[in-house]
Design an enzyme around this catalytic site. Structure first.
Site, PDB file in Angstrom:
ATOM      1  N   ASN A 216       8.041 -11.880 -16.787  1.00 36.76           N
ATOM      2  CA  ASN A 216       7.968 -11.850 -15.312  1.00 36.76           C
ATOM      3  C   ASN A 216       8.300 -13.236 -14.768  1.00 36.76           C
ATOM      4  OD1 ASN A 216       6.901  -9.355 -15.878  1.00 36.76           O
ATOM      5  ND2 ASN A 216       4.795  -9.971 -15.521  1.00 36.76           N
ATOM      6  N   ASP A 217       7.630 -14.237 -15.315  1.00 40.14           N
ATOM      7  CA  ASP A 217       7.897 -15.594 -14.836  1.00 40.14           C
ATOM      8  C   ASP A 217       9.202 -16.145 -15.398  1.00 40.14           C
ATOM      9  OD1 ASP A 217       5.956 -16.440 -12.964  1.00 40.14           O
ATOM     10  OD2 ASP A 217       4.455 -16.285 -14.540  1.00 40.14           O
TER      11      ASP A 217
ATOM     12  N   ARG B  84       9.459 -13.775  -7.724  1.00 39.50           N
ATOM     13  CA  ARG B  84       9.207 -12.449  -8.298  1.00 39.50           C
ATOM     14  C   ARG B  84       8.640 -11.464  -7.279  1.00 39.50           C
ATOM     15  NH1 ARG B  84       4.555 -13.824 -12.750  1.00 39.50           N
ATOM     16  NH2 ARG B  84       3.686 -11.780 -12.425  1.00 39.50           N
TER      17      ARG B  84
ATOM     18  N   CYS C 278       5.128 -10.080 -23.430  1.00 45.08           N
ATOM     19  CA  CYS C 278       4.005  -9.475 -22.698  1.00 45.08           C
ATOM     20  C   CYS C 278       4.300  -9.291 -21.215  1.00 45.08           C
ATOM     21  CB  CYS C 278       2.733 -10.281 -22.895  1.00 45.08           C
ATOM     22  SG  CYS C 278       2.849 -11.943 -22.240  1.00 45.08           S
TER      23      CYS C 278
ATOM     24  N   GLU D 287       7.448 -18.937 -20.503  1.00 49.87           N
ATOM     25  CA  GLU D 287       7.623 -18.435 -19.139  1.00 49.87           C
ATOM     26  C   GLU D 287       8.535 -19.340 -18.328  1.00 49.87           C
ATOM     27  OE1 GLU D 287       3.745 -16.500 -17.604  1.00 49.87           O
ATOM     28  OE2 GLU D 287       3.170 -18.425 -18.430  1.00 49.87           O
TER      29      GLU D 287
ATOM     30  N   HIS E 108       0.811  -1.212   0.000  1.00 45.76           N
ATOM     31  CA  HIS E 108       0.000   0.000   0.000  1.00 45.76           C
ATOM     32  C   HIS E 108       0.841   1.258   0.000  1.00 45.76           C
ATOM     33  CE1 HIS E 108      -4.335  -1.110   1.181  1.00 45.76           C
ATOM     34  NE2 HIS E 108      -4.221  -0.781  -0.073  1.00 45.76           N
TER      35      HIS E 108
HETATM   36  C1  PEP Z   1       4.643 -13.080 -17.208  1.00 44.97           C
HETATM   37  O1  PEP Z   1       4.901 -14.039 -16.459  1.00 44.97           O
HETATM   38  O2  PEP Z   1       5.501 -12.327 -17.698  1.00 44.97           O
HETATM   39  C2  PEP Z   1       3.233 -12.782 -17.544  1.00 44.97           C
HETATM   40  C3  PEP Z   1       2.914 -11.891 -18.452  1.00 44.97           C
HETATM   41  O3  PEP Z   1       2.296 -13.443 -16.824  1.00 44.97           O
HETATM   42  P1  PEP Z   1       1.853 -13.026 -15.329  1.00 44.97           P
HETATM   43  O4  PEP Z   1       2.581 -11.783 -14.944  1.00 44.97           O
HETATM   44  O5  PEP Z   1       0.366 -12.849 -15.389  1.00 44.97           O
HETATM   45  O6  PEP Z   1       2.286 -14.230 -14.558  1.00 44.97           O
HETATM   46 MG    MG Z   2       3.309 -15.467 -15.983  1.00 44.58          MG
END
Ligand code: PEP
Ligand code: MG
Length: 956
Positions: free
Chosen positions: A842-843, A853, A890, A819, A583
């Protein structure tokens, strides 16, 4: 989760010996699709290591860790052998329970069987059981009594509607350990039963640990389904435990006394009417346990013997665990407490013996119960300023002058100023109060002060996000349950500070244990409110705020710390811990204060007044920057501001490099209503629709028609632009409340994404059908999350192709998300079959670098520009292009201006980012020359760290 049902039971089996019995069990487990053939070897090997005979004619054969990969789904199958099977050493088994389990789920089974195992002659009864129902009844043992006590009554709860009241009732049941997390969601799905006189009943067996009843009443009249609601019973039902209570309730309603419950003002009155356990007004005494290994067998034995010497009931419990008290005379009960050094024991004794027993027991615990003990540390005496103590390990040293520290960028922008280091105060306060009246008064005035303070903050805040957070804080302060608990502690003689903090601590800990990360993070708000009230009680004021614009340095900032700041004086925020979803980060973004979080404990050692430069975009801190670095930062900021303005003006234009190469820029959305805004921001399509948000917004899996309407809406709003949809990506750390998943040690490495949906083909099929039906021949791309093997892709593809025969779609592409490193490494194989890849950085970063993460201190190092991650993207792009397929990115990396040149240089065809970043990303692409970008990407692949890659980009 392992539960016993009649369908799992095969009656009247016979086996000549244990080996034959194991074979029979393995056959059933295989036939029912729980395990592969090879699991029998595991069952045999496990028996070799040690017999699984449990006692009372029961054995629980299960596999070894080596055969866990043979398990497809967790489950049990039971076989009755009325003639008995010799399980070795003359131990005869009449019931074998075969377990297919991937970890230690058999412990849960043991827990279920504990009650039955305590019964006499169970083995014989199991042998004689004539049908599965009888056998199951035997296994469930003696019925448990219905839990109903003062802790499970919530009167005058501040709620606005029925759903909130249900949530409160479920919470009471969970706190009493009658139900698991998620019970509230389960209860919300049940049709409530109106009982008359404004009383309603909800009951459910699912997720129940032991039978219990909670009763809650609203603070103001509310109506549900057009009828008045004055009180709600939430029943966690198991077996017949609640029968007597319901009969009593019916009699009460027939006598026309229902209003006594709805209008009750104290829990004792309710318990008297319902026949629950009345709170005992027995004397209590507390003592802290100092034994190094806690209350283990030897000291527990001494304690039990001592307690047995008194001719009256004596109970003991651990303060603040929420567990009920146990008999101090029972060794096994004492051991079951699991009391550790430092925990406070509360002894409760019947009045006739309390005078002698309590002092004797307290003295014995203080003396160590027969063991040498090291005294517990005592808190230092408080002085208003001495109460502020550093909580930093002294082995660390502050970052050197001129050095840079990489942290998590939580709010963008560049800020500079002297450090104002604040460490959390450590309060010292007495456990026992002066008198009930004085402590009550102390608490009330502290609460009133903090309430006023929060009210001022709400009035002062112009940002909705901040106001909402403080309205939640106000609700926390007024939570009748918290206040009731504190009041009851005050009555027992605790000081206002101790009573308040004990309750806040327990509530925050409970919140922290929630599976849902966002809900768990709200514990920080509880602690924040708790700390403010405690400071008032202890009379410790806030540290004075410096006059000139400064960088606030803290361990972890509470939202109210941030919101209380004057943005004209606080140039930026730097914290040692915390993540970007906290927050405090949201508040910082809303106030437009640049912020870095998770910079590590060493920053708390920075000398106050040291000049700091923080870059919230890059997540970078510079300690005492030199003039050149400062100038560069200022130039950077000016450039960025100008670039953003220019980018916004050109957001609807395509992203074409200087040498004419076009990169598609799409938007990531979670909410199907977000498409028009994304298009308005310049999105050329949706590159990632995270469908899990649609599933999370419902109390149960949305049906096909509901889903179809949502997907259709996105496609309609896209007006011909393509839509890339990701199938449901839940599980692991993101469970759906209505979809129970076994708790996992490492949820990120567990059953999530495609692994989970392939286990629930019904849900996956209905999602795919809804998507295909919504397409209406428009451009639909479907991708599967977390694919790590070719088999998973095949299963997902085959399922979609099969449905496509039923529901033809002209413009459909199927792809996978990259991923997991294995998917990237298999890209040359997969590229032959998929239509596209979309890289979820991200993954992919988390799995490649082995950094969670969301890790509070390590996630700053989880940089997607790490060359190892880039290598995997490179493999993916090369493989895809070799087969004429396209690649998108993405993950968050796609929106990082430093990453855009590298991704374009690696040959990525599409970047999918949050709507607000589209203009900036397009602008970055337009600044590039493709051949330069290629060279840059090649150089990035050849270095050894993300820092070096970023340095290469900066030198561009
Ligand atoms: C990712 O892992 O980069 C992804 C786009 O999926 P999420 O962030 O929803 O796990
Ligand atoms: Mg992901």
């Amino acid at each position: 989760m392992l539960e016993l049902t009649v369908e799992q039971i095969s009656m009247a089996q016979s086996a000549v010996d244990k080996a034959a019995a194991l074979r029979l069990l393995a056959d059933v487990l295989v036939a029912d699709g729980l395990v592969a053939e090879g699991y029998l070897v595991g069952l045999q090997a496990r028996e070799q290591q040690g017999s699984t005979f449990l006692g009372q004619g029961i054995a629980i054969p299960h596999g070894t860790p080596e055969t866990r990969d043979q398990v497809f789904a967790t489950g049990v199958r039971l076989m009755q052998f009325p003639e008995g099977v010799d399980w070795g050493d003359g131990q005869i088994v009449y019931l074998a329970i075969g377990i297919a389990a991937k970890s230690d789920e058999h412990l849960r089974l043991l827990q279920l069987l504990t009650r039955a195992l305590g019964e006499d002659d169970l083995g014989e009864a199991l042998r004689q059981a004539k049908d599965p129902e009888a056998l199951l009844t035997l296994l469930q043992g003696a019925p448990q009594a219905l839990a109903l006590d003062a802790q499970m009554i919530g009167l005058g709860v501040s709620v606005d509607d029925f759903e909130e009241l249900v949530w409160h009732g479920a919470r009471l049941l969970r706190r009493a350990d009658c139900a698991s997390n998620g019970f509230a969601a389960v209860l919300q799905q049940v049709e409530p039963l109106p009982l008359g006189d404004g009383l309603w009943l909800l009951h459910r067996e699912q997720m129940v640990k032991r039978p219990g009843l909670a009763f809650v009443t609203p603070d103001k009249p509310i109506r549900h389904l057009g009828q008045p609601l004055t009180g709600l019973f939430c029943l966690a039902s198991l077996g017949e435990a609640h029968k007597a209570l319901l009969e009593r309730l019916c009699a009460l309603l027939i006598e026309g006394r229902g209003h006594e419950l709805g209008g009750a003002t104290n829990s004792r009155a309710v318990l008297e009417v319902l026949g629950g356990e009345l709170p005992q007004d027995w004397p209590t005494e507390r003592v802290a346990l100092a034994n190094a290994h806690g209350l283990h067998a030897r000291p527990a034995k001494i304690l039990a013997q001592l307690a047995k010497g008194f001719d009256g009931e004596i109970k003991v419990r651990i303060v603040d665990t929420g567990e009920s008290a146990v008999s101090a005379k029972s060794l096994s009960k004492l051991l079951s407490l699991g009391a550790r050094r430092g925990q406070v024991l509360e002894f409760i004794a019947e009045p006739s013996v309390a005078g002698d027993a309590l002092p004797a027991l307290i003295a014995a615990v203080r003396d160590g119960l027969g063991e040498d003990i090291e005294p517990l540390p005592t808190a230092a005496a408080p002085a208003p300023t001495a109460a502020v103590a550093a909580v930093v390990a002294h082995t660390l040293s502050a970052p050197a002058h001129g050095s840079q520290v990489q942290a998590v960028g939580a709010s963008p922008g560049i800020a500079m100023g002297p450090a104002h280091v604040q460490v959390l105060p450590v309060f010292d306060y007495p456990l026992l109060g002066e008198s009930h009246a004085i402590e009550h008064q102390r608490l009330q005035s502290a609460l009133a002060e903090v309430r006023q303070d929060i009210e001022r903050l709400i009035q002062r805040s112009t940002a909705k996000a901040i106001r909402e957070i403080f309205i939640t804080h106000q609700e926390m302060l007024d939570d009748p349950e918290l206040i009731d608990e504190v009041a009851s502690r005050l009555r027992k003689g605790e000081s206002a500070a101790a009573a308040w903090m004990n309750v806040i601590d327990a509530a925050a800990r409970q919140q922290e244990q929630l599976q849902d990360v966002l809900l768990a993070e709200r514990a920080a708000d509880l602690r924040d409110v708790g700390r403010r009230v405690l400071a008032q009680i202890c009379g410790v004021g806030e540290l004075a705020e410096p006059q000139q614009p400064y960088i606030l340095v803290m361990d972890e900032v509470g939202p109210s710390d941030v919101a209380r700041l004057d943005p004209t004086r606080v140039a930026g925020i730097l914290t040692a811990r915390g993540g970007a979803t906290a927050h405090s980060a949201i508040v910082a973004r809303a106030l437009g204060i640049p912020a870095l979080v998770g910079a590590g404990d060493a920053v708390l050692l920075i000398k106050p007044g040291t000049l700091l430069l923080i870059d919230g975009q890059r997540g970078r801190l510079t300690v005492t920057p030199d003039a050149i670095t400062v100038q560069r930062a200022i130039d950077d900021r000016d450039r960025r501001d100008k670039r953003l303005q220019a980018a916004s003006a050109l957001r609807m234009e395509p992203a074409v490099t200087r040498d004419g190469h076009t990169v598609e820029v799409f938007a990531n959305i979670g909410d199907s209503a977000g498409t028009p805004a994304a298009v308005e921001q310049g999105a050329e399509g949706i590159g990632l629709l995270r469908t899990e948000l649609l599933f999370m917004a419902h109390n149960q899996a949305p049906d096909e028609a509901t889903q179809e309407a949502e997907y259709r809406r996105v496609l309609d709003d896209l007006q011909g632009r393509p839509l890339v949809v990701r199938t449901l990506d839940v599980g692991g750390d993101k469970p759906l409340p209505y979809w129970p998943i076994d708790k996992e040690e490492n949820p990120f490495l567990g059953v999530r994404g495609i692994r989970l949906t392939l286990q629930r083909p019904d849900i996956m099929e209905s999602q795919l059908r809804a998507l295909l039906r919504a397409a209406d021949n428009r451009a639909l791309r479907i991708m599967f999350p977390m694919v790590g093997t070719v088999e998973e892709w095949h299963q997902a593809r085959d399922m979609t192709e099969r449905l496509r025969l039923e529901i033809p779609v002209a413009d459909l592409q199927l792809g996978i998300m990259i991923e997991v490193p294995s998917a990237a490494l298999l890209a040359p194989v997969l590229a032959k079959e998929v239509d596209f890849f979309s890289v979820g950085t991200n993954d992919l970063t988390q799995y490649t670098l082995a950094i969670d993460r969301g890790h509070p201190t390590l996630s700053a190092q989880a940089d997607g520009l790490h060359p190892a991650v880039l290598q995997l993207i490179d493999i993916t792009v090369r493989a895809a292009h070799a087969h004429g397929k396209w690649v998108g990115v993405c993950g968050e990396l796609a929106a990082d201006p430093a990453a855009v040149p590298i991704l374009v240089g690696l040959g990525v065809d599409e970047l999918s980012v949050s709507a607000r970043s589209i203009g900036e990303v397009k602008a970055c692409v337009r600044e590039l020359n493709r051949s330069d970008a290629r060279q840059l990407a090649q150089a990035a692949l050849a270095v050894g760290s993300a820092r070096e890659v970023r340095a290469l980009v900066e030198g561009l």
